[in-house]
Enzyme design. Sequence first.
Site, PDB file in Angstrom:
ATOM      1  N   THR A 254       0.376   0.630   0.341  1.00 17.40           N
ATOM      2  CA  THR A 254       1.808   0.846   0.537  1.00 17.40           C
ATOM      3  C   THR A 254       2.642   0.146  -0.523  1.00 17.40           C
ATOM      4  O   THR A 254       3.671   0.664  -0.970  1.00 17.40           O
ATOM      5  CB  THR A 254       2.222   0.352   1.934  1.00 17.40           C
ATOM      6  OG1 THR A 254       1.500   1.090   2.930  1.00 17.40           O
ATOM      7  CG2 THR A 254       3.717   0.536   2.169  1.00 17.40           C
TER       8      THR A 254
ATOM      9  N   THR B 107      -2.763  -2.423   3.631  1.00 17.55           N
ATOM     10  CA  THR B 107      -2.919  -3.290   4.805  1.00 17.55           C
ATOM     11  C   THR B 107      -3.918  -2.748   5.827  1.00 17.55           C
ATOM     12  O   THR B 107      -4.466  -3.521   6.615  1.00 17.55           O
ATOM     13  CB  THR B 107      -1.565  -3.508   5.503  1.00 17.55           C
ATOM     14  OG1 THR B 107      -1.024  -2.234   5.890  1.00 17.55           O
ATOM     15  CG2 THR B 107      -0.589  -4.222   4.589  1.00 17.55           C
TER      16      THR B 107
END
Length: 310
Positions: A18, A92
């Site tokens: 991200t 993540t």
Amino acid sequence: MIAVSKKPLVAIIATGGTIASERGANGASLPSLGGDSLLGNLPDIGVDLKAIDLMAKDSASLTLADMQTISTMVKELLADASVDGIVVVHGTDAMEETSLLVQLQNVLTKPVIFTGAQFTADHPQADGPANLAAAISAATERSNAERGVLVCFGSRTYPAWGLYKYSATDTDAFRQSRTEENPQFHFPENVDHLRVDILAIYPGCDSVFVDASLAAGANGIVLAALGSGNATPAIVDAVRRCTERRIPVVISSRVPEGTLTASYGGGGGGHDLDQAGAIHSANLRPGQARILLATMIAGEKTDQLQEVFG
């Protein structure tokens, strides 16, 4: 002559995630920024930086081979005398897995820090630059090498062992299931050729998924079990079949906190799973249990599963 102190050199391994993503015209976010672009968003922090574009993937799509590639790159940089610290920029979703693999496969002689972001680079509340700056700072502290691989995220720094992602939205996204420092196990063999499956246990489930995993050629299985590590009688029977075929089964839990104990009976409890040959993971949750199991299978250390997982 006045001695001029050299700035520390921190290598930045960009893998996607991200933090490196921007939203496209179709509304989907994809990793599109390389290491130099990520570093371009940082102020001057008095450190020399070296960007390495290793891959550009969402971490949910990472294979064991991809994670092995990251670990191998870290190994190369640990051997590079010009590099003082290493930061791995990572998604993540699988950060807990890859950071543990790097921890297990490498003896650290310099800091190795993982970081990422919850919001994309073009988000008005982008958290990536602050996380990256903090990770770089942590990578310049030589004493951090003694702590093992660390994850620097949301103003916190955690050892990799026992890490799990607890929130899909909070910028403070991670927690640790134990507060001790990283255990220093070392299993350096490559895991890219292995298949280790995670199977979700639910009340009343049968053995279909376990049998399918065996049929697919799994080298090991992790059960995301209930409570303190419980399942059903059908799963206990399936574990016995795995044990007969010398396929190791590790019991973790879908519960994020607490130490697992093999205490319940009743035909499908943790005690019954233990008697069938399964190994309880005392603290590691399913994602990290899979990585530890894979490294031990690769190193032919399955005779030590009880000791290490306990």
